[in-house]
Scaffold this motif. Structure first.
Motif, short mmCIF file in Angstrom:
data_model
loop_
_atom_site.label_atom_id
_atom_site.label_comp_id
_atom_site.label_asym_id
_atom_site.label_seq_id
_atom_site.Cartn_x
_atom_site.Cartn_y
_atom_site.Cartn_z
N TYR A 32 33.02 4.61 13.49
CA TYR A 32 34.11 4.86 14.43
C TYR A 32 35.36 5.36 13.71
CZ TYR A 32 31.72 2.28 18.17
OH TYR A 32 30.83 1.87 19.12
N ALA A 33 35.98 6.39 14.29
CA ALA A 33 37.36 6.67 13.93
C ALA A 33 38.23 5.57 14.57
CB ALA A 33 37.79 8.02 14.46
N VAL A 50 45.55 8.09 12.53
CA VAL A 50 44.12 7.94 12.74
C VAL A 50 43.41 8.05 11.40
CG1 VAL A 50 43.76 10.39 13.24
CG2 VAL A 50 42.11 8.69 14.09
N TYR A 52 39.44 8.70 10.05
CA TYR A 52 38.18 9.19 10.58
C TYR A 52 36.99 8.55 9.89
CZ TYR A 52 41.20 12.78 12.54
OH TYR A 52 42.19 13.43 13.22
N ARG A 53 36.13 7.95 10.61
CA ARG A 53 34.84 7.42 10.20
C ARG A 53 34.81 6.92 8.77
NH1 ARG A 53 30.15 10.28 13.76
NH2 ARG A 53 31.34 10.44 15.65
N THR A 58 42.63 11.22 7.05
CA THR A 58 43.66 10.65 7.92
C THR A 58 44.58 11.71 8.51
OG1 THR A 58 45.14 10.33 6.03
CG2 THR A 58 43.68 8.49 6.60
N TYR A 107 42.01 13.29 18.97
CA TYR A 107 42.30 11.94 18.50
C TYR A 107 43.77 11.59 18.64
CZ TYR A 107 37.63 11.83 16.51
OH TYR A 107 36.27 11.84 16.35
#
Length: 126
Positions: A32-33, A50, A52-53, A58, A107
């Protein structure tokens, strides 16, 4: 499905620091992000950062670049938001959130996120 719980908020003077944590349930956490959003009284919820995975790249909103750092520890199912040089305008309820596991939207907007924590209050005094 993932459940998220934020912690680490509080009252701090301008120029101070706080570290928020977002603890997640679920064995697929690294897939998951995770985003951080904030909402001040009378304002819309806004994107903050955010990650990411599992790769860990970021993004940040311009107003926090150079002051906030988002990171993740997949072994602990936790995402952190280190906030330095805090300003009174950073005062808000901070939420962490996750989009659906399969996701191709933006996002940067809260509407795309499916899972939310309960929020943690951050208050920065001048």
């Amino acid at each position: 499905q993932v459940q998220l719980v934020e912690s680490g908020g509080g009252l701090v003077q301008a120029g101070g620091s706080l570290r928020l944590s977002c603890a997640a349930s679920g064995r697929t956490f690294s897939s998951y992000a995770i985003g951080w959003f904030r909402q001040a009284p009378g304002k819309e919820r806004e994107f903050v950062a955010v990650i990411y995975r599992s790769g860990g790249s970021t993004d940040y909103v311009d107003s926090v670049k150079g002051r906030f750092t988002i990171s993740r520890d997949n072994a602990k199912n936790t995402v952190y938001l280190q906030m330095n040089s805090l300003k009174p305008e950073d005062t808000a309820v901070y939420y962490c959130a996750a989009p659906p596991l399969v996701y191709s939207g933006s996002y940067y907007y809260p509407g795309g996120y499916r899972y939310w924590g309960q929020g943690t209050q951050v208050t920065v005094s001048s």
